[in-house]
Motif scaffolding. Structure first.
Motif, PDB file in Angstrom:
ATOM      1  N   GLY A  34      23.302  -3.478 -12.428  1.00 13.58           N
ATOM      2  CA  GLY A  34      23.484  -4.914 -12.198  1.00 13.58           C
ATOM      3  C   GLY A  34      24.912  -5.212 -11.795  1.00 13.58           C
ATOM      4  N   PRO A  35      25.262  -6.484 -11.518  1.00 16.05           N
ATOM      5  CA  PRO A  35      24.422  -7.688 -11.629  1.00 16.05           C
ATOM      6  C   PRO A  35      23.321  -7.725 -10.576  1.00 16.05           C
ATOM      7  CG  PRO A  35      26.471  -8.220 -10.520  1.00 16.05           C
ATOM      8  CD  PRO A  35      26.595  -6.785 -10.955  1.00 16.05           C
ATOM      9  N   TRP A  36      22.463  -8.754 -10.664  1.00 18.07           N
ATOM     10  CA  TRP A  36      21.318  -8.887  -9.781  1.00 18.07           C
ATOM     11  C   TRP A  36      21.520 -10.051  -8.822  1.00 18.07           C
ATOM     12  CZ3 TRP A  36      16.396  -6.210 -10.474  1.00 18.07           C
ATOM     13  CH2 TRP A  36      16.458  -5.210 -11.455  1.00 18.07           C
ATOM     14  N   GLU A  37      21.035  -9.880  -7.597  1.00 15.96           N
ATOM     15  CA  GLU A  37      21.153 -10.943  -6.613  1.00 15.96           C
ATOM     16  C   GLU A  37      20.168 -12.070  -6.933  1.00 15.96           C
ATOM     17  OE1 GLU A  37      20.103  -9.464  -2.782  1.00 15.96           O
ATOM     18  OE2 GLU A  37      17.986  -9.263  -3.264  1.00 15.96           O
ATOM     19  N   PRO A  38      20.408 -13.269  -6.402  1.00 13.96           N
ATOM     20  CA  PRO A  38      19.454 -14.366  -6.593  1.00 13.96           C
ATOM     21  C   PRO A  38      18.101 -14.039  -5.969  1.00 13.96           C
ATOM     22  CG  PRO A  38      21.562 -15.176  -5.769  1.00 13.96           C
ATOM     23  CD  PRO A  38      21.606 -13.689  -5.654  1.00 13.96           C
ATOM     24  N   PRO A  39      17.052 -14.738  -6.379  1.00  7.83           N
ATOM     25  CA  PRO A  39      15.716 -14.472  -5.824  1.00  7.83           C
ATOM     26  C   PRO A  39      15.657 -14.791  -4.330  1.00  7.83           C
ATOM     27  CG  PRO A  39      15.575 -15.782  -7.837  1.00  7.83           C
ATOM     28  CD  PRO A  39      17.010 -15.741  -7.453  1.00  7.83           C
ATOM     29  N   ARG A  40      14.902 -13.954  -3.582  1.00 12.92           N
ATOM     30  CA  ARG A  40      14.662 -14.171  -2.159  1.00 12.92           C
ATOM     31  C   ARG A  40      13.172 -14.085  -1.884  1.00 12.92           C
ATOM     32  NH1 ARG A  40      16.140 -10.113   0.820  1.00 12.92           N
ATOM     33  NH2 ARG A  40      16.690  -8.693  -0.871  1.00 12.92           N
ATOM     34  N   LYS A  41      12.673 -14.914  -0.978  1.00 11.06           N
ATOM     35  CA  LYS A  41      11.274 -14.851  -0.595  1.00 11.06           C
ATOM     36  C   LYS A  41      10.994 -13.570   0.170  1.00 11.06           C
ATOM     37  CE  LYS A  41       9.528 -19.590  -0.273  1.00 11.06           C
ATOM     38  NZ  LYS A  41       8.979 -20.607   0.667  1.00 11.06           N
ATOM     39  N   VAL A  42       9.825 -12.998  -0.070  1.00  9.66           N
ATOM     40  CA  VAL A  42       9.384 -11.815   0.653  1.00  9.66           C
ATOM     41  C   VAL A  42       8.507 -12.238   1.823  1.00  9.66           C
ATOM     42  CG1 VAL A  42       7.963  -9.730   0.511  1.00  9.66           C
ATOM     43  CG2 VAL A  42       9.487 -10.336  -1.373  1.00  9.66           C
ATOM     44  N   GLY A  43       8.797 -11.728   3.013  1.00 12.20           N
ATOM     45  CA  GLY A  43       7.877 -11.845   4.130  1.00 12.20           C
ATOM     46  C   GLY A  43       7.861 -13.157   4.879  1.00 12.20           C
TER      47      GLY A  43
END
Length: 338
Positions: A34-43
């Protein structure tokens, strides 16, 4: 998510795939631990129906499948490939409907063969199973009817160490097993095993060069292991009512199968035993905080071959994660939210 929604990518980074309303989100580590990136939409921005699936090949690419609405009362399956966790996934492409047209027929399952070709399985409108696979030269082959009757919704697709694709499904009072006879072949129904099966509990894992193992709960709640060609064997009582997750890993120099499940108390329960040696016995050890009733557990190993466990709760959107400490046994770090 149907499949292993916590995976290690080609660059060694871990990522999680999360259903979120009409989309699938991906979060990836920015660095080891980590750290982790923010959420991203797939596709892209296509609207999706609930119940997506993910599978991963030996090339570490992730393949995702989901239903999307097409018009009133109808839906079609779409597929996306994610080459590296921190890159954008490919846009969703249509792979059609197992019955040409109609509404959603069941939850898909995805696995990837040794050549990196995705195979998407889904219950069809007749209650059997259909499959569509990628072609070696690109594109997709036709939908194949694999037969079966009264197939329940939770399919478990897996690729063995041989690189051949297999599928497990439950029907009332029995388990079904399909397998490819050679690379690129259509899987054929090889065995039907009469045994009581609790719906929604199937999880398949490659456990040796010769075998895959299916974990499932019977009507009494006991967790059982089945390798085709043998009879299911009892392993231990289920920790809770939900699905179990399983991986192979090295624990203190031994090839072990590690199981994880949300327990009846709401915590995560772990059990380990020597791979394919169910007679050695296993027992649950609980860890972490109490989780919502809809929380599920996933397992992976990071680039340092340390066991990683994650929990996801669709109702809250929270993801918790822990890693094995660098000490004997299965001692874990404190759970933390990403």
């Amino acid at each position: 998510m149907n499949g292993d929604w916590l995976i290690r990518g080609r660059d060694g980074r871990l990522s999680v795939y999360l259903p979120a309303g009409e989309a699938i989100l991906c979060r990836a580590e920015l660095g080891p631990g980590g750290p982790w990136e923010p959420p991203r939409k797939v596709g892209g921005d296509q609207k999706l129906r609930p119940g997506p699936a993910v599978g991963q090949g030996t090339d570490a690419y992730a393949h995702l499948a989901a239903w999307r609405p097409t018009k009133a009362g109808e839906a079609g399956l779409v597929h996306s490939t994610h080459f590296r966790p921190r890159l954008a996934a490919l846009d969703w492409i249509s792979i059609g409907h197992p019955n040409q047209t109609g509404d959603r027929t069941g939850t898909p399952a995805v696995t990837v063969d040794a050549q990196g070709r995705a195979h998407v399985f889904v219950r069809n409108g007749g209650g059997g199973v259909s499959m569509r696979g990628q072609k070696e030269a690109g594109g997709w082959g036709p939908w194949r009817d694999l037969k079966g009757r009264d197939v329940q919704d939770d399919l478990a697709a897996v690729t063995g160490e041989s690189g051949l694709v297999e599928l497990y499904a439950a029907v009332p009072g029995a388990l079904l097993h399909w397998q490819q006879e050679k690379p690129g072949a259509v899987p054929v129904l090889e065995e039907a095993m009469e045994t009581p099966v609790r719906p929604g509990t199937l999880h398949a894992l490659a456990t040796s060069a010769e075998h895959t193992t299916l974990f499932f709960a019977d009507d009494s709640g006991d967790l059982r292991a089945w390798r085709p060609g043998t009879k299911p064997v009892p392993l231990l009582a289920s920790a809770g009512p939900g699905p179990v997750s399983a991986i192979r890993c090295q624990l203190d120099g031994h090839d072990c199968t590690l199981l994880a499940q949300r327990s009846a108390s709401g915590r995560v329960a772990f059990a380990a035993y020597p791979t394919e040696q169910e007679s050695a016995g296993a027992w649950w050890t609980e860890s972490g905080p109490q989780l919502p009733a809809d929380a599920v557990v996933a397992l992976a190993v990071d680039e340092d071959e340390r066991v990683v466990a994650a929990t996801m709760s669709p109702s809250t959107g929270h993801v918790l994660i822990t890693r094995r400490k660098d000490e004997p046994g299965l001692a874990l770090e404190a759970w933390r939210e990403i």
